[in-house]
Design a protein around this motif. Structure first.
Motif, short mmCIF file in Angstrom:
data_model
loop_
_atom_site.label_atom_id
_atom_site.label_comp_id
_atom_site.label_asym_id
_atom_site.label_seq_id
_atom_site.Cartn_x
_atom_site.Cartn_y
_atom_site.Cartn_z
N VAL A 52 0.87 -1.18 0.00
CA VAL A 52 0.00 0.00 0.00
C VAL A 52 0.90 1.22 0.00
O VAL A 52 1.83 1.32 0.81
CB VAL A 52 -0.92 0.02 1.24
CG1 VAL A 52 -1.69 1.33 1.31
CG2 VAL A 52 -1.91 -1.15 1.18
N LEU A 53 0.64 2.14 -0.92
CA LEU A 53 1.44 3.36 -1.01
C LEU A 53 0.57 4.59 -0.79
O LEU A 53 -0.48 4.73 -1.41
CB LEU A 53 2.13 3.47 -2.38
CG LEU A 53 3.16 2.40 -2.73
CD1 LEU A 53 2.50 1.24 -3.48
CD2 LEU A 53 4.27 2.99 -3.60
N GLU A 54 1.02 5.44 0.12
CA GLU A 54 0.37 6.72 0.39
C GLU A 54 1.32 7.81 -0.04
O GLU A 54 2.42 7.93 0.48
CB GLU A 54 0.07 6.86 1.89
CG GLU A 54 -1.42 6.80 2.21
CD GLU A 54 -1.69 6.97 3.69
OE1 GLU A 54 -1.14 7.90 4.30
OE2 GLU A 54 -2.44 6.16 4.22
N ASP A 55 0.91 8.59 -1.03
CA ASP A 55 1.77 9.65 -1.58
C ASP A 55 3.13 9.09 -2.00
O ASP A 55 4.17 9.72 -1.84
CB ASP A 55 1.97 10.79 -0.57
CG ASP A 55 0.67 11.44 -0.15
OD1 ASP A 55 -0.34 11.24 -0.85
OD2 ASP A 55 0.65 12.15 0.87
N GLY A 56 3.11 7.87 -2.53
CA GLY A 56 4.33 7.23 -3.02
C GLY A 56 5.14 6.50 -1.98
O GLY A 56 6.10 5.80 -2.31
N GLU A 57 4.78 6.63 -0.69
CA GLU A 57 5.52 5.98 0.39
C GLU A 57 4.81 4.68 0.81
O GLU A 57 3.59 4.66 0.97
CB GLU A 57 5.64 6.91 1.60
CG GLU A 57 6.41 8.19 1.33
CD GLU A 57 7.89 7.94 1.10
OE1 GLU A 57 8.43 6.98 1.70
OE2 GLU A 57 8.50 8.70 0.30
N VAL A 58 5.58 3.62 1.00
CA VAL A 58 5.01 2.33 1.41
C VAL A 58 4.56 2.40 2.86
O VAL A 58 5.35 2.71 3.76
CB VAL A 58 6.03 1.18 1.23
CG1 VAL A 58 5.44 -0.13 1.71
CG2 VAL A 58 6.46 1.07 -0.22
N THR A 59 3.28 2.11 3.12
CA THR A 59 2.75 2.08 4.48
C THR A 59 2.39 0.66 4.92
O THR A 59 2.12 0.43 6.09
CB THR A 59 1.50 2.98 4.61
OG1 THR A 59 0.48 2.51 3.71
CG2 THR A 59 1.83 4.43 4.29
#
Length: 217
Positions: free
Chosen positions: A113-120
């Motif tokens: 899952v990516l939020e604003d390109g960052e893996v969460t």
């Protein structure tokens, strides 16, 4: 060129001419300009919604026409699709650009899952299920970060994506966009908060859909 943009260009030239020739004063120029900008914004937003609806329908038709694939669950949007066929044990994936790919369930290696390109969030089945010396090794999973409910409500989000990793050297991963604030707000906002009165509900719905598909994968 979209009709709303063409209208804006013509209207803009017209009011500049009217102001330059003294037909309207400065306040008239500002007032008319504000009304025209408002009309263009609403018109452009409607055009984008119709365009996204058409793109979604085209993808729906392509998904329906796939051979040996009958969706038992699906999510189709202007930025791609993800669907599963429980009868044939297959998954269908498509990014914004490119064709629809189908894979057996066994080809799915994990997801992120990516939020604003960052893996969460990351879940991998790369270890697989194996019995070695009487020990069973399962898939490895990790949740990165983690926010409280209040923090989530106050956090601005630009985009959320689900990245699916598959066993294919030609196309090893697919990034399916579930939410794009800039597009969903008609290019009026770069990011959106869950507690936003105008766009928060749509963001929350997308987050719920992403969680559902993350759990399925």
């Amino acid at each position: 060129m979209k009709k709303s943009i063409l209208f804006g260009i013509i209207a803009g030239i017209a009011i500049i001419i009217l102001w330059a020739t003294g037909v309207i004063n400065l306040w008239g120029f500002i007032g008319i300009g504000f009304v025209i900008a408002l009309i263009i914004g609403i018109w452009y937003d409607n055009e984008k919604r119709k365009e996204r609806k058409k793109q979604t329908q085209n993808l729906e038709n392509k998904l329906t026409s796939l051979e040996n694939f009958t969706p038992s669950n699906k999510l189709v949007g202007p930025w791609g699709l993800i669907a599963i066929d429980d009868n044939n044990k297959k998954i269908a994936l498509k990014e914004k650009e490119g064709e629809i790919y189908t894979f057996p369930y066994s080809f799915v290696m994990g997801c992120e899952v990516l939020e604003d390109g960052e893996v969460t969030y990351r879940k991998s089945n790369s270890i697989g299920r194996a019995i070695v010396g009487g020990a069973i090794a399962g898939g490895a999973g990790a949740i990165i970060g983690g926010l409280s409910g209040k923090q989530k409500e106050n956090k601005s989000i630009k985009s959320i994506d689900l990245k699916v990793i598959v066993k294919d050297t030609n196309k090893p991963s697919f990034k399916i966009r579930f939410y794009d604030a800039y597009e969903q707000t008609g290019h009026s906002q770069e990011s959106v908060k869950i507690n936003d009165s105008a766009y928060g509900d749509e963001l929350k719905k997308s987050l719920d859909e992403l969680k559902e598909w993350k759990d399925i994968i």
